[in-house]
Motif scaffolding. Structure first.
Motif, mmCIF file in Angstrom:
data_model
loop_
_atom_site.group_PDB
_atom_site.id
_atom_site.type_symbol
_atom_site.label_atom_id
_atom_site.label_comp_id
_atom_site.label_asym_id
_atom_site.label_seq_id
_atom_site.Cartn_x
_atom_site.Cartn_y
_atom_site.Cartn_z
ATOM 1 N N ALA A 1 0.829 -1.206 0.000
ATOM 2 C CA ALA A 1 0.000 0.000 0.000
ATOM 3 C C ALA A 1 0.862 1.254 0.000
ATOM 4 C CB ALA A 1 -0.931 -0.009 1.202
ATOM 5 N N LEU B 1 -10.295 9.050 7.620
ATOM 6 C CA LEU B 1 -9.857 9.002 6.227
ATOM 7 C C LEU B 1 -11.063 8.815 5.307
ATOM 8 C CD1 LEU B 1 -7.428 9.009 4.360
ATOM 9 C CD2 LEU B 1 -7.288 6.554 4.638
ATOM 10 N N LEU C 1 -6.936 13.569 -4.757
ATOM 11 C CA LEU C 1 -6.322 12.827 -3.651
ATOM 12 C C LEU C 1 -5.759 13.790 -2.618
ATOM 13 C CD1 LEU C 1 -4.540 9.969 -5.616
ATOM 14 C CD2 LEU C 1 -6.473 9.740 -4.063
ATOM 15 N N CYS D 1 -9.502 6.242 -14.046
ATOM 16 C CA CYS D 1 -9.922 7.324 -14.937
ATOM 17 C C CYS D 1 -8.975 7.495 -16.121
ATOM 18 C CB CYS D 1 -9.990 8.650 -14.184
ATOM 19 S SG CYS D 1 -10.845 8.520 -12.627
ATOM 20 N N GLY D 2 -7.822 6.841 -16.076
ATOM 21 C CA GLY D 2 -6.927 6.969 -17.216
ATOM 22 C C GLY D 2 -5.538 7.387 -16.795
ATOM 23 N N ILE E 1 -9.408 5.308 10.887
ATOM 24 C CA ILE E 1 -9.671 5.052 9.469
ATOM 25 C C ILE E 1 -10.972 5.728 9.047
ATOM 26 C CG2 ILE E 1 -10.870 2.842 9.789
ATOM 27 C CD1 ILE E 1 -9.238 1.971 7.254
ATOM 28 N N LEU F 1 -9.210 5.518 -8.382
ATOM 29 C CA LEU F 1 -9.231 6.759 -9.156
ATOM 30 C C LEU F 1 -8.374 6.639 -10.400
ATOM 31 C CD1 LEU F 1 -9.136 9.427 -6.333
ATOM 32 C CD2 LEU F 1 -11.017 8.934 -7.867
ATOM 33 N N ALA F 2 -7.371 5.758 -10.312
ATOM 34 C CA ALA F 2 -6.481 5.588 -11.451
ATOM 35 C C ALA F 2 -7.237 5.042 -12.645
ATOM 36 C CB ALA F 2 -5.334 4.663 -11.083
ATOM 37 N N LEU G 1 -0.814 8.886 -12.237
ATOM 38 C CA LEU G 1 -2.217 9.300 -12.268
ATOM 39 C C LEU G 1 -2.382 10.621 -13.011
ATOM 40 C CD1 LEU G 1 -3.264 8.448 -8.630
ATOM 41 C CD2 LEU G 1 -3.944 7.289 -10.710
ATOM 42 N N VAL H 1 2.222 1.846 -3.388
ATOM 43 C CA VAL H 1 1.180 2.378 -4.278
ATOM 44 C C VAL H 1 0.969 3.861 -4.014
ATOM 45 C CG1 VAL H 1 -1.285 2.318 -4.807
ATOM 46 C CG2 VAL H 1 -0.006 0.186 -4.610
ATOM 47 N N LEU H 2 0.877 4.223 -2.734
ATOM 48 C CA LEU H 2 0.616 5.623 -2.384
ATOM 49 C C LEU H 2 1.731 6.537 -2.873
ATOM 50 C CD1 LEU H 2 -0.900 5.632 1.207
ATOM 51 C CD2 LEU H 2 -1.954 6.398 -0.914
ATOM 52 N N THR I 1 -6.758 13.734 -10.790
ATOM 53 C CA THR I 1 -6.866 12.686 -9.771
ATOM 54 C C THR I 1 -5.932 12.987 -8.603
ATOM 55 O OG1 THR I 1 -7.319 11.145 -11.541
ATOM 56 C CG2 THR I 1 -6.828 10.210 -9.397
ATOM 57 N N SER J 1 -2.738 -0.951 9.476
ATOM 58 C CA SER J 1 -2.297 -0.962 8.077
ATOM 59 C C SER J 1 -3.459 -0.717 7.134
ATOM 60 C CB SER J 1 -1.644 -2.300 7.752
ATOM 61 O OG SER J 1 -2.545 -3.345 8.057
ATOM 62 N N SER J 2 -4.674 -0.901 7.655
ATOM 63 C CA SER J 2 -5.823 -0.696 6.775
ATOM 64 C C SER J 2 -5.957 0.762 6.356
ATOM 65 C CB SER J 2 -7.095 -1.166 7.464
ATOM 66 O OG SER J 2 -7.179 -0.618 8.742
ATOM 67 N N ILE J 3 -5.459 1.666 7.197
ATOM 68 C CA ILE J 3 -5.506 3.086 6.817
ATOM 69 C C ILE J 3 -4.730 3.281 5.530
ATOM 70 C CG2 ILE J 3 -4.771 5.404 7.472
ATOM 71 C CD1 ILE J 3 -5.020 4.437 10.379
ATOM 72 N N ILE J 4 -3.519 2.750 5.548
ATOM 73 C CA ILE J 4 -2.676 2.895 4.370
ATOM 74 C C ILE J 4 -3.306 2.155 3.203
ATOM 75 C CG2 ILE J 4 -0.350 2.538 3.493
ATOM 76 C CD1 ILE J 4 0.489 2.283 6.500
ATOM 77 N N ALA J 5 -3.814 0.951 3.495
ATOM 78 C CA ALA J 5 -4.393 0.148 2.421
ATOM 79 C C ALA J 5 -5.571 0.864 1.785
ATOM 80 C CB ALA J 5 -4.828 -1.207 2.968
ATOM 81 N N LEU J 6 -6.386 1.483 2.622
ATOM 82 C CA LEU J 6 -7.571 2.169 2.090
ATOM 83 C C LEU J 6 -7.162 3.330 1.188
ATOM 84 C CD1 LEU J 6 -10.715 2.433 2.212
ATOM 85 C CD2 LEU J 6 -10.319 4.188 3.919
ATOM 86 N N SER J 7 -6.176 4.100 1.673
ATOM 87 C CA SER J 7 -5.712 5.229 0.857
ATOM 88 C C SER J 7 -5.229 4.715 -0.491
ATOM 89 C CB SER J 7 -4.542 5.949 1.537
ATOM 90 O OG SER J 7 -4.723 5.983 2.910
ATOM 91 N N ALA J 8 -4.470 3.620 -0.434
ATOM 92 C CA ALA J 8 -3.925 3.078 -1.670
ATOM 93 C C ALA J 8 -5.039 2.616 -2.585
ATOM 94 C CB ALA J 8 -2.989 1.929 -1.345
ATOM 95 N N VAL K 1 -8.065 3.786 -2.782
ATOM 96 C CA VAL K 1 -8.699 4.950 -3.407
ATOM 97 C C VAL K 1 -7.850 5.435 -4.569
ATOM 98 C CG1 VAL K 1 -9.381 7.334 -3.071
ATOM 99 C CG2 VAL K 1 -9.898 5.642 -1.333
ATOM 100 N N ALA K 2 -6.544 5.479 -4.344
ATOM 101 C CA ALA K 2 -5.646 5.928 -5.399
ATOM 102 C C ALA K 2 -5.785 5.037 -6.621
ATOM 103 C CB ALA K 2 -4.208 5.924 -4.898
ATOM 104 N N LEU K 3 -5.859 3.723 -6.366
ATOM 105 C CA LEU K 3 -5.966 2.788 -7.487
ATOM 106 C C LEU K 3 -7.298 2.925 -8.207
ATOM 107 C CD1 LEU K 3 -4.334 -0.489 -6.151
ATOM 108 C CD2 LEU K 3 -3.568 0.981 -8.017
#
Lengths: 354, 418
Positions: free
Chosen positions: A27, A273, A46, B27-28, A270, B24-25, A38, A30-31, A42, B11-18, B20-22
């Motif tokens: 994660a 967020l 974010l 979109c192109g 969470i 949104l990705a 992106l 990815v972040l 986007t 770790s779910s905080i980070i996972a969730l953010s990631a 969302v990023a994915l």
């Protein structure tokens, strides 16, 4: 029941330490990598999510964790934004700008808290309502500092030359780093001994007093931290939006923040967020669906979520866990799960009563 | 309330953010840094169509005016599209489509709407609100996206150096105040005036213009008070002004409910001055009728648009066509022009068509050139004596206004003050 067993196995798998570390690692990668690929808008979304997630986090400290109704959180965001704008335009060093924005909002929070924390229940809600209501005309009147009702812009968050980044990427990283640190600090705060003390103050002030925990002091502490976190979000607001006006701190945004917090999950990191995501993405979404019906759709969405998930979206895994775990169906997680320590599998079993 | 912090912990905080990023990705990918050289068409324009964005409040306290800023525009281009489209200067006929975005009068949401959509629309227009338009002004300059004919009286949008990609449409506050001041000065009488103004740039602009208008005349200001836009009552100020027994009450107020209650309170206080009301709070249907204003007192405002409510314009060709188009195309927003913004956005449509018909290349640069070269253009619904002129630096597209007087149902032009 095969599905349930599979689900339980999946949950057990997810609970293994190495799995969680690996997931967190992925994660984070990815972040960090995402903004490089992106599209610009986007990244901007974010970054904006980060701003309001931090703001909701501050609200959570005072409301979710300490149980004091605060309707003035947007005031601290606005104050932080105004201080940032003013000091940036006075051409101070950016680190000093950040410190000043945080310190001034913290001081404002402390002063308000010293006066209001003695009040209980609805009285504190009334006093906090006054903050944005006083703040808007004040911002209009003090036009030397605030630019009056035309607002003021401060453009300081363009990507520096050496970073080789675009502006949107740079702003995203600034928000990511400052936001992550803020989340980490608040996470530790509400999990440690302070968090436990706040929990007791929230549940029963008399009990707190008898345990040597001064409800007054802890309420002041929580309020001040909420203000400081609000100041951080105000700084980030200027990083991302680069403009502020009296509209920024208008009262109804406080209600929006509150709704976002409840939808995300009160008293949940969470959840903050998720609240930020809700605050930013839902208006975008409703604009896509029908720009003339935005309020209506948002209202319906709010009701639907709260009807299905009264504990906010953050309580969804809990719900699934209950449904999927064999023998645990219908169980309720007791109060002990909310004291701040993550329950080990053993203690989870104990705390579940059928 | 029990709070869950269980099996899928921090770790779910980070996972969730990631996540969302994915998501949104989806979109192109990231667009290349194509600056688009002169020959290439700008975003939002093709050989068949052009997309315009309107960022405006469609919900919240200013929704009524906000809906009007879209309704007129949609009515104008809806009719034009159905009559075969608009012929551009490059010889191509295109349909013009309007996309509205609700900013709820929140600057942050306005900027967000801009960022999300500037690469899919050709430009932004007609949006209402000073803070919301300001919030994306600099971003529009950076991205070189037109933000033109916006409905704010803030002069910054008409400063060609500060705002190269912007242009205001409606007269700035000073223009309005000055027009009324000049009318009083021309009366050549010893008139006394009481002033109540909103304590911000809006009120100050009106008062500044008014004072300029009465300079060197026999008009005397005998009382001057301010109020805050968030005030719910101005009774104290009204009582003091009533004590001056001034002949004229210059009320630079932008909050509709306050204007209604002011008219009622002044009547109860036994003060019967002539009134000046700003153009955006002088609506016969929304303000003067509910407050039972007596036309004998003399209610003046300024305007550059024909009022569809006025019997004088009942059979006017422009008005008939406008109401017809509004009815046919704008039902999603509003079909009753209670606020002048409906007429203004209709004129914005006509002004844009002028610019389009002079555009020789399908680019934003070329559009801005065409737009800044319109003069003496009488858009539909414009009053005699006013016109669109985009060539004057420091002035919005419309800077002339006509003083009008309430007649019980609508407004008539006021040749003189009596």
């Amino acid at each position: 029941m095969a599905d349930d067993a599979d689900g339980a196995r999946l949950l057990d798998f997810l609970q293994r330490k190495w799995v969680r570390v690996a997931l967190a690692g992925i994660a984070i990668i990815v972040l960090v990598a995402a903004p490089l690929f992106l599209p610009i808008h986007t990244n901007q979304s974010l970054a904006r999510i980060g701003v309001f997630a931090v703001s909701v986090l501050g609200l959570n400290v005072i409301m979710g964790y300490t149980g004091q109704v605060s309707l003035g959180q947007i005031f601290f965001l606005g104050l932080g934004a105004y201080v940032t704008a003013y000091v940036v335009n006075a051409e101070w060093n950016i680190a000093a700008v950040f410190l000043l924005a945080v310190m001034i909002t913290g001081a404002a929070g402390l002063i308000v808290a010293l006066a209001t924390a003695r009040l209980g229940g609805l009285a504190i809600a009334m006093v906090t309502i006054a903050l944005p209501i006083v703040g808007v005309p004040l911002a209009k009147r003090m036009s030397d500092f605030t630019g009056g009702s035309q607002g003021t812009s401060a453009r300081f968050s363009a990507a520096p030359e050496w970073s080789k980044l675009d502006n949107d990427q740079w702003q995203y990283y600034v928000v990511l780093v400052i936001g992550a640190i803020t989340f980490f600090l608040v996470y530790n705060f509400v999990r440690g001994k302070y968090g436990r003390a706040l929990q007791i103050v929230k549940e029963n002030e008399a009990v707190a007093g008898s345990l040597g925990i001064s409800p007054y002091r802890y309420k002041v502490l929580a309020f001040t931290i909420a203000a400081v976190v609000g100041g951080v979000s105000g700084f980030l607001y200027m990083v991302v939006v680069q403009y502020t006006s009296p509209e920024t701190l208008s009262f109804h945004h406080s209600i929006d923040l509150l709704a976002s917090m409840v939808i995300g999950g009160a008293g949940s990191i969470i959840g903050s967020l998720i609240g930020g995501i809700y605050y930013v993405l839902v208006p975008n979404f409703t604009n896509e669906v029908a720009p003339t019906l935005t309020s209506l759709i948002q209202g319906a969405l709010l009701l639907a979520i709260l009807f299905m998930l009264p504990g906010g979206i953050a309580s969804l895994p809990q719900l699934l866990h209950r449904r999927l775990s064999p023998g645990r169906a219908g169980g309720f997680v007791s109060q002990s799960a909310s004291t701040g320590d993550p329950p080990s599998p053993a203690s989870t079993k104990q705390s579940v009563s059928d | 309330m029990s709070i869950y912090r269980g099996p899928i912990g921090a770790s779910s905080i980070i996972a969730l953010s990631a996540t969302v990023a994915l998501v949104l990705a989806g979109c192109g990918g990231r667009a290349g840094s194509g600056d688009g050289n002169g020959d290439e068409a700008s975003p939002g324009i093709t050989d068949d169509s052009l997309a315009l964005g309107v960022i405006t409040p469609l919900s919240g306290a200013t929704a009524a005016q906000g809906n009007c800023t879209v309704a007129g525009l949609v009515a104008y281009f809806g009719d034009a599209n159905d009559s075969g489209g608009i012929e551009f200067g490059d010889g191509t006929t295109r349909e013009v489509n309007v996309e509205a975005f609700d900013d709820t009068y929140d600057p942050q949401k306005a900027l967000s709407a801009f960022q999300q959509n500037y690469d899919s629309v050709f430009g932004f227009t007609s949006g209402l609100g000073t803070p919301t338009n300001r919030a994306y002004r600099e971003a529009a300059i950076d991205e070189e996206v037109p933000q033109v004919l916006v409905q704010t009286g803030d002069p910054i949008f008409s400063d060609r150096d500060d705002s190269p990609w912007q242009l205001g449409f409606i007269p700035i506050y000073q223009n309005e105040g000055e027009a009324f001041g000049s009318l009083l000065a021309e009366a050549e009488e010893d008139l006394t005036v009481g002033i109540l103004s909103q304590n911000d740039d809006y009120g100050e602009g009106y008062v500044e213009g008014f004072k300029k208008g009465i300079e060197g005349s026999d008009v005397e200001i005998v009382g001057e008070h301010t109020y805050e836009a968030t005030d719910t009552s101005v009774d104290a100020q009204l009582t003091e002004l009533a004590a001056t027994e001034a002949d004229v009450f210059f009320n630079a107020m932008s909050v509709a409910p306050l204007v209604i209650s002011s008219i009622e309170t002044v009547r109860e206080l036994g003060w019967d001055p002539s009134w000046f009301l700003p153009s955006n709070t002088s609506s016969p249907d929304a303000i003067l009728e509910p407050s039972q204003a007596d036309p004998e007192d003399g209610f003046y405002t300024v305007s550059f648009a024909k009022a569809p409510q006025s019997p004088q314009y009942e059979d006017d060709d422009d008005v008939v066509e406008f109401l017809d188009n509004l009815e046919t195309y704008s039902s999603a927003y509003t079909t009753s022009p209670d606020y002048p913004h409906c007429m203004w956005s209709y004129m914005v449509g006509a002004t844009l068509e002028q610019a389009f018909s002079d555009m020789t290349e399908p680019t934003r640069e070329n559009f801005m050139e065409a737009l800044s070269d319109i003069s003496d253009f009488q858009a539909p619904l414009m009053l005699e004596g006013t016109s669109v002129d985009t060539t004057k630096d420091g002035q919005p597209a419309v800077s002339e206004v006509v003083v009008q007087r309430y007649n019980g149902t609508g407004y008539d032009n006021a040749e003189s003050f009596d």
